[in-house]
Scaffold this active site. Structure first.
Site, mmCIF file in Angstrom:
data_model
loop_
_atom_site.group_PDB
_atom_site.id
_atom_site.type_symbol
_atom_site.label_atom_id
_atom_site.label_comp_id
_atom_site.label_asym_id
_atom_site.label_seq_id
_atom_site.Cartn_x
_atom_site.Cartn_y
_atom_site.Cartn_z
ATOM 1 N N CYS A 118 16.091 -8.002 -28.060
ATOM 2 C CA CYS A 118 14.970 -8.783 -27.789
ATOM 3 C C CYS A 118 14.744 -9.623 -26.303
ATOM 4 O O CYS A 118 13.814 -9.865 -25.867
ATOM 5 C CB CYS A 118 15.028 -9.921 -28.769
ATOM 6 S SG CYS A 118 14.642 -9.434 -30.167
HETATM 7 N N1 CO8 Z 1 10.364 -11.829 -50.594
HETATM 8 C C1 CO8 Z 1 10.822 -13.000 -51.232
HETATM 9 N N2 CO8 Z 1 11.841 -13.832 -51.254
HETATM 10 C C2 CO8 Z 1 13.009 -13.398 -50.351
HETATM 11 C C3 CO8 Z 1 12.626 -12.192 -49.387
HETATM 12 C C4 CO8 Z 1 11.385 -11.645 -49.563
HETATM 13 N N3 CO8 Z 1 10.837 -10.424 -48.994
HETATM 14 N N4 CO8 Z 1 13.811 -12.201 -48.725
HETATM 15 C C5 CO8 Z 1 14.494 -13.085 -49.056
HETATM 16 N N5 CO8 Z 1 14.098 -14.001 -50.028
HETATM 17 C C6 CO8 Z 1 14.915 -14.927 -50.734
HETATM 18 C C7 CO8 Z 1 16.539 -14.616 -50.614
HETATM 19 O O1 CO8 Z 1 16.731 -13.782 -51.767
HETATM 20 C C8 CO8 Z 1 16.805 -15.930 -50.891
HETATM 21 O O2 CO8 Z 1 16.579 -16.407 -52.144
HETATM 22 P P1 CO8 Z 1 17.886 -17.324 -52.608
HETATM 23 O O3 CO8 Z 1 17.443 -18.717 -51.954
HETATM 24 O O4 CO8 Z 1 17.328 -17.752 -54.193
HETATM 25 O O5 CO8 Z 1 19.102 -17.107 -52.572
HETATM 26 C C9 CO8 Z 1 15.875 -16.848 -50.199
HETATM 27 O O6 CO8 Z 1 14.745 -16.036 -49.866
HETATM 28 C C10 CO8 Z 1 16.184 -17.369 -48.636
HETATM 29 O O7 CO8 Z 1 16.638 -16.170 -48.057
HETATM 30 P P2 CO8 Z 1 17.189 -16.310 -46.507
HETATM 31 O O8 CO8 Z 1 18.241 -17.256 -46.401
HETATM 32 O O9 CO8 Z 1 17.721 -14.885 -46.038
HETATM 33 O O10 CO8 Z 1 15.845 -16.582 -45.819
HETATM 34 P P3 CO8 Z 1 15.611 -17.617 -44.440
HETATM 35 O O11 CO8 Z 1 14.729 -18.499 -44.786
HETATM 36 O O12 CO8 Z 1 16.599 -17.582 -43.677
HETATM 37 O O13 CO8 Z 1 14.591 -16.458 -43.747
HETATM 38 C C11 CO8 Z 1 14.398 -14.929 -42.005
HETATM 39 C C12 CO8 Z 1 14.843 -15.042 -43.295
HETATM 40 C C13 CO8 Z 1 12.816 -15.020 -41.820
HETATM 41 C C14 CO8 Z 1 14.853 -13.472 -41.612
HETATM 42 C C15 CO8 Z 1 15.191 -15.918 -41.061
HETATM 43 O O14 CO8 Z 1 16.505 -16.224 -41.198
HETATM 44 C C16 CO8 Z 1 15.006 -15.787 -39.533
HETATM 45 O O15 CO8 Z 1 14.001 -15.220 -39.009
HETATM 46 N N6 CO8 Z 1 16.017 -15.638 -38.645
HETATM 47 C C17 CO8 Z 1 16.212 -15.402 -37.429
HETATM 48 C C18 CO8 Z 1 16.317 -13.992 -37.013
HETATM 49 C C19 CO8 Z 1 16.094 -13.741 -35.805
HETATM 50 O O16 CO8 Z 1 15.434 -14.128 -34.958
HETATM 51 N N7 CO8 Z 1 16.447 -12.413 -35.617
HETATM 52 C C20 CO8 Z 1 16.210 -11.717 -34.284
HETATM 53 C C21 CO8 Z 1 16.158 -10.578 -34.388
HETATM 54 S S1 CO8 Z 1 15.341 -9.481 -33.452
HETATM 55 C C22 CO8 Z 1 16.281 -8.961 -32.184
HETATM 56 O O17 CO8 Z 1 17.031 -9.455 -31.645
HETATM 57 C C23 CO8 Z 1 16.046 -7.727 -31.756
HETATM 58 C C24 CO8 Z 1 16.873 -6.619 -32.369
HETATM 59 C C25 CO8 Z 1 16.168 -5.264 -31.725
HETATM 60 C C26 CO8 Z 1 14.872 -4.977 -32.588
HETATM 61 C C27 CO8 Z 1 15.102 -4.353 -33.636
HETATM 62 C C28 CO8 Z 1 13.854 -3.595 -34.336
HETATM 63 C C29 CO8 Z 1 13.989 -3.007 -35.491
#
Ligand code: CO8
Length: 379
Positions: free
Chosen positions: A161
């Site tokens: 990224c």
């Molecule tokens: N629908 C409904 N519920 C869901 C879903 C979904 N799709 N997904 C997860 N949940 C549920 C989980 O089961 C969990 O339920 P419970 O509390 O009952 O256990 C609850 O939602 C919360 O889950 P999470 O803790 O996983 O959710 P978050 O609030 O943390 O949100 C995110 C998830 C949006 C992914 C968030 O953590 C985030 O954005 N984090 C930052 C990530 C980031 O910035 N990453 C950078 C990656 S990009 C990068 O570096 C480039 C890589 C190279 C590119 C690759 C291209 C493919």
């Protein structure tokens, strides 16, 4: 003397693929896939041998990430529950590669906006999360397709990224050193190609796009409007929390081919918690080094991964909740486009700034890696 040459950003370019997928469409196809999977594995699920899949939700996606839609190169394959991946046919070697095409389109717009010809470009850096192939370098294909200075040079670099900001610093250093007077940094990102659309935790995160940044010696640009680069800072810190283990050695380990880690995988919650303080501290430190005050920061074009992360980072830097004007988002329409995100935000939200306005382009992501580029408008 070469040390007196000042690098500036003279223009940016953006190419947006024609197909958009809304959260509703994506969740609908994901949930149909879940139904099909659970029906197919009903007996094993009943016997406790296989875990049933859980549906995704539009409300969760928007609340957790700020993403409402994403542009993609191919929509049909992603939305087909029997495929769940884009379908982008191979091209013959004589044709421009699909990833290079995104870069070329964005680069042409940047050159046009700067009033420059491809022949003016001495160097092309293709800075992106994934390249079309191992070799030849995509940047060289892009250099040839554009018709850049044949005496120049081109190469690929990948810092996930953060590729664009690392590319900007590299280009600025080339200009300062006198190795090139005009450098194109291009960021073609077909993130849909390395996203697991069957994974509920991440199927909504990414989109496709191409961006370009033209970095030139100030004297080449003259009195045309441009952005002075006040300073750049790069930082890396190893983490396993965002990985993609796809690579050339997969061929030598057939037991791992097709495993989930050969696409994008992450511990999203950990990334969120660790990256927010790291990036906020880096920006504040960089600002201090450059003698800048938060009150003088007109706009922050932050990496577009998650709206809540950006709200926290901008709040820590500014000392108050940032307005959309101070920290614009493109996540709602583009989703996370890896290295291109902060450049899209800059491209779409910088024309209204006036002479003397100071802003920050900032990226962060896998590695971990982070980059900050402070710029000031010269009109
Ligand atoms: N629908 C409904 N519920 C869901 C879903 C979904 N799709 N997904 C997860 N949940 C549920 C989980 O089961 C969990 O339920 P419970 O509390 O009952 O256990 C609850 O939602 C919360 O889950 P999470 O803790 O996983 O959710 P978050 O609030 O943390 O949100 C995110 C998830 C949006 C992914 C968030 O953590 C985030 O954005 N984090 C930052 C990530 C980031 O910035 N990453 C950078 C990656 S990009 C990068 O570096 C480039 C890589 C190279 C590119 C690759 C291209 C493919």
């Amino acid at each position: 003397m070469s040390s007196a040459i000042k690098p500036v950003i003279s223009a940016t370019g953006l190419y947006t693929p024609p197909n958009s997928i809304t959260n509703e469409e994506l969740v609908d196809s994901f949930n149909r896939y879940v139904e099909l999977y659970n029906a197919e594995h009903a007996a094993a699920i009943e016997a406790g041998e296989v875990a049933a899949l859980t549906p995704s939700s539009v409300e969760f996606i928007e609340k957790a990430s700020g993403i409402k839609a994403r542009f993609v190169v191919n929509k049909d394959g992603i939305l087909d529950p029997s495929i769940m991946a884009p379908r982008i046919p191979e091209r013959p070697n004589e044709e421009l590669s699909v990833l290079a095409e995104l870069a070329v389109r964005a680069a042409r717009q940047a050159l046009e906006r700067a009033g420059r010809e491809p022949m003016d470009v001495d160097a092309v850096i293709c800075a992106a999360s994934n390249m079309q192939r191992a070799y030849p370098a995509m940047a060289i294909e892009i250099q040839a397709a554009l018709g850049c200075n044949p005496e120049g040079f081109a190469f690929d670099m990948n810092v996930a990224c953060s590729s664009a900001t690392f590319g900007i610093q590299t280009a600025a250093d080339f200009v300062r050193a006198g190795h090139a007077r005009s450098v194109l940094v291009v960021n073609p990102e077909i993130c849909s190609g390395h996203l697991n659309f069957k994974d509920r935790d991440s199927h909504f995160i990414f989109g496709d796009v191409g961006t370009a940044i033209l970095i030139e010696a100030a004297d080449v640009v003259g009195d045309k409007p441009h952005w002075e680069i006040l300073g750049t800072k790069l930082k890396t810190q190893f983490s396993n929390n965002i990985r993609n283990n796809f690579g050339f050695l997969n061929h030598t380990a057939p037991e791992g081919i097709g495993a989930k880690d050969k696409l994008f995988v992450q511990e999203g919650r950990k990334v969120f918690k660790e990256v927010v303080p790291m990036v906020a501290a880096m920006i504040i430190e960089h600002m201090e080094t450059l003698g800048l005050e938060a009150s003088g920061l007109r706009r922050m074009w932050l990496h577009q991964a998650n709206a809540n992360m950006n709200r926290l980072i901008a709040g820590k830097v500014l000392g108050h909740e940032a307005t959309e004007d101070e920290s614009p988002t493109v996540l709602d329409t583009y989703a996370n486009t890896s290295s291109a995100g902060s450049i899209i935000a800059f491209h779409k939200n910088s024309d209204d700034l006036g002479a003397g306005d100071t802003g920050l382009i900032c990226s962060f992501g896998a590695g971990y890696s982070a980059g900050s580029v402070f710029v000031r408008k010269v009109a």
